[in-house]
Structures are given as structure tokens and as C-alpha cells.
Design a protein around this motif. Structure first.
Motif, PDB file in Angstrom:
ATOM      1  N   SER A 111     -35.655 -14.742 -13.571  1.00  0.00           N
ATOM      2  CA  SER A 111     -34.215 -14.943 -13.478  1.00  0.00           C
ATOM      3  C   SER A 111     -33.880 -16.014 -12.440  1.00  0.00           C
ATOM      4  O   SER A 111     -34.499 -16.091 -11.388  1.00  0.00           O
ATOM      5  N   SER A 112     -32.872 -16.814 -12.758  1.00  0.00           N
ATOM      6  CA  SER A 112     -32.379 -17.821 -11.814  1.00  0.00           C
ATOM      7  C   SER A 112     -31.314 -17.241 -10.901  1.00  0.00           C
ATOM      8  O   SER A 112     -30.706 -17.965 -10.130  1.00  0.00           O
ATOM      9  N   GLY A 113     -31.071 -15.947 -11.014  1.00  0.00           N
ATOM     10  CA  GLY A 113     -30.091 -15.292 -10.148  1.00  0.00           C
ATOM     11  C   GLY A 113     -28.767 -15.079 -10.850  1.00  0.00           C
ATOM     12  O   GLY A 113     -28.666 -15.095 -12.075  1.00  0.00           O
ATOM     13  N   ASP A 114     -27.734 -14.929 -10.055  1.00  0.00           N
ATOM     14  CA  ASP A 114     -26.377 -14.692 -10.545  1.00  0.00           C
ATOM     15  C   ASP A 114     -25.816 -15.992 -11.114  1.00  0.00           C
ATOM     16  O   ASP A 114     -25.768 -17.007 -10.433  1.00  0.00           O
ATOM     17  N   PHE A 115     -25.375 -15.978 -12.345  1.00  0.00           N
ATOM     18  CA  PHE A 115     -24.840 -17.184 -12.981  1.00  0.00           C
ATOM     19  C   PHE A 115     -23.695 -17.767 -12.179  1.00  0.00           C
ATOM     20  O   PHE A 115     -23.595 -18.983 -12.010  1.00  0.00           O
ATOM     21  N   PHE A 116     -22.815 -16.915 -11.678  1.00  0.00           N
ATOM     22  CA  PHE A 116     -21.634 -17.395 -10.957  1.00  0.00           C
ATOM     23  C   PHE A 116     -21.977 -17.953  -9.575  1.00  0.00           C
ATOM     24  O   PHE A 116     -21.138 -18.584  -8.939  1.00  0.00           O
ATOM     25  N   ALA A 117     -23.194 -17.737  -9.120  1.00  0.00           N
ATOM     26  CA  ALA A 117     -23.627 -18.269  -7.827  1.00  0.00           C
ATOM     27  C   ALA A 117     -24.474 -19.534  -7.970  1.00  0.00           C
ATOM     28  O   ALA A 117     -24.905 -20.097  -6.972  1.00  0.00           O
ATOM     29  N   LEU A 118     -24.713 -19.974  -9.205  1.00  0.00           N
ATOM     30  CA  LEU A 118     -25.493 -21.196  -9.401  1.00  0.00           C
ATOM     31  C   LEU A 118     -24.750 -22.390  -8.807  1.00  0.00           C
ATOM     32  O   LEU A 118     -23.521 -22.479  -8.937  1.00  0.00           O
ATOM     33  N   PRO A 119     -25.463 -23.318  -8.200  1.00  0.00           N
ATOM     34  CA  PRO A 119     -24.793 -24.519  -7.686  1.00  0.00           C
ATOM     35  C   PRO A 119     -24.261 -25.359  -8.848  1.00  0.00           C
ATOM     36  O   PRO A 119     -24.847 -25.390  -9.934  1.00  0.00           O
ATOM     37  N   ALA A 120     -23.151 -26.036  -8.603  1.00  0.00           N
ATOM     38  CA  ALA A 120     -22.523 -26.849  -9.653  1.00  0.00           C
ATOM     39  C   ALA A 120     -23.500 -27.875 -10.221  1.00  0.00           C
ATOM     40  O   ALA A 120     -23.469 -28.179 -11.418  1.00  0.00           O
ATOM     41  N   ALA A 121     -24.389 -28.396  -9.398  1.00  0.00           N
ATOM     42  CA  ALA A 121     -25.355 -29.395  -9.855  1.00  0.00           C
ATOM     43  C   ALA A 121     -26.263 -28.840 -10.947  1.00  0.00           C
ATOM     44  O   ALA A 121     -26.710 -29.575 -11.828  1.00  0.00           O
ATOM     45  N   ALA A 122     -26.516 -27.550 -10.920  1.00  0.00           N
ATOM     46  CA  ALA A 122     -27.380 -26.929 -11.924  1.00  0.00           C
ATOM     47  C   ALA A 122     -26.704 -26.877 -13.288  1.00  0.00           C
ATOM     48  O   ALA A 122     -27.368 -26.737 -14.308  1.00  0.00           O
ATOM     49  N   LEU A 123     -25.389 -26.996 -13.295  1.00  0.00           N
ATOM     50  CA  LEU A 123     -24.640 -26.885 -14.545  1.00  0.00           C
ATOM     51  C   LEU A 123     -24.071 -28.221 -15.013  1.00  0.00           C
ATOM     52  O   LEU A 123     -23.281 -28.267 -15.947  1.00  0.00           O
TER      53      LEU A 123
END
Length: 132
Positions: A111-123
Motif C-alpha cells: 500500500s502507498s498509504g492513505d490516498f488523501f495524504a498522497l503528495p500532489a506530485a504523486a497525482l
């Protein structure tokens, strides 16, 4: 006396092959260490798996994330290059790259963790599948 000298040199008294006893001991020690390490790794895996299953069982299920079927996942990958699930679990991920509900127990399983905590750069780039 000849048998004792042969044994000390590592040869079989009956004329068998020479064995380097020091190498055998070192090799045996390395094998024992590797077996112990494998056993420790297996124990760690089992502990992580138990924690994961217990966490999902505690919410009365093994992953409540609703999901589309495999045909849709294949179509998303083929047509859009999707390869990341925003909301999945180690128990139901299709792509293998995902964010999960419980980062502490999901992370050891990819898992990459909590989706809502992903850094904007990852998205910034890519195609991300979010279950309905």
C-alpha cells in the motif's frame, strides 16, 4: 599414527576424499544463519498477515471497498494505462499499486498509504482507478 595424521589433515583413513573441516563448519554456520533468517522473515510475515487479517476482520469484513470486475480493470489498463487503485486493500487489489484504508497494516503488502495524504506530485500524471 597414519590414520590420526590423515584425520588431522582432513582425509578419510580409508583413502576417501579430503574434507576441509573448517570450511564445512563455516558453511554449516552460514546455512544455519540463513535458515534462522528465513525463519525470522517467515515469522515477521505471519505476524504482519495476522495483523492485516485481524484489522479487516474487526470491521466485519475482509475489505469493504466495492470494486469493478477484472474485465473493467483490463479495459482501463489497455485503453487508459491505469495501474493504480485509489481505494483498495492487499486482499482485493488488482493492479498491485494501491492506497489502503489502514496504512499501518497495509504498507507491508504494498500500500502507498492513505490516498488523501498522497503528495500532489504523486497525482500529477497518470491514470488512477477509484472504485465506485
Amino acid at each position: 599414527a597414519a590414520a590420526a595424521a590423515a584425520a588431522a589433515a582432513g582425509a578419510d583413513a580409508a583413502g576417501g576424499e579430503t574434507v576441509d573441516r573448517k570450511s564445512a563448519v563455516v558453511k554449516g554456520g552460514k546455512e544455519a544463519a540463513a535458515a534462522a533468517e528465513e525463519g525470522a522473515g517467515r515469522a515477521a510475515f505471519h505476524a504482519r498477515l495476522f495483523a492485516l487479517l485481524l484489522r479487516y476482520k474487526s470491521i466485519q469484513g475482509y475489505g469493504f471497498q466495492a470494486s469493478v470486475g477484472p474485465d473493467v480493470f483490463h479495459a482501463l489498463r489497455a485503453s487508459l494505462g491505469a495501474g493504480f487503485e485509489c481505494f483498495a486493500s492487499p486482499l482485493n487489489t488488482f493492479f498491485g499499486r494501491f492506497c489502503g484504508a489502514f496504512p499501518d497494516v497495509d504498507a507491508p503488502f504494498g500500500s502507498s498509504g492513505d490516498f488523501f495524504a498522497l503528495p500532489a506530485a504523486a497525482l500529477k500524471r497518470g491514470c488512477f482507478q477509484a472504485n465506485p
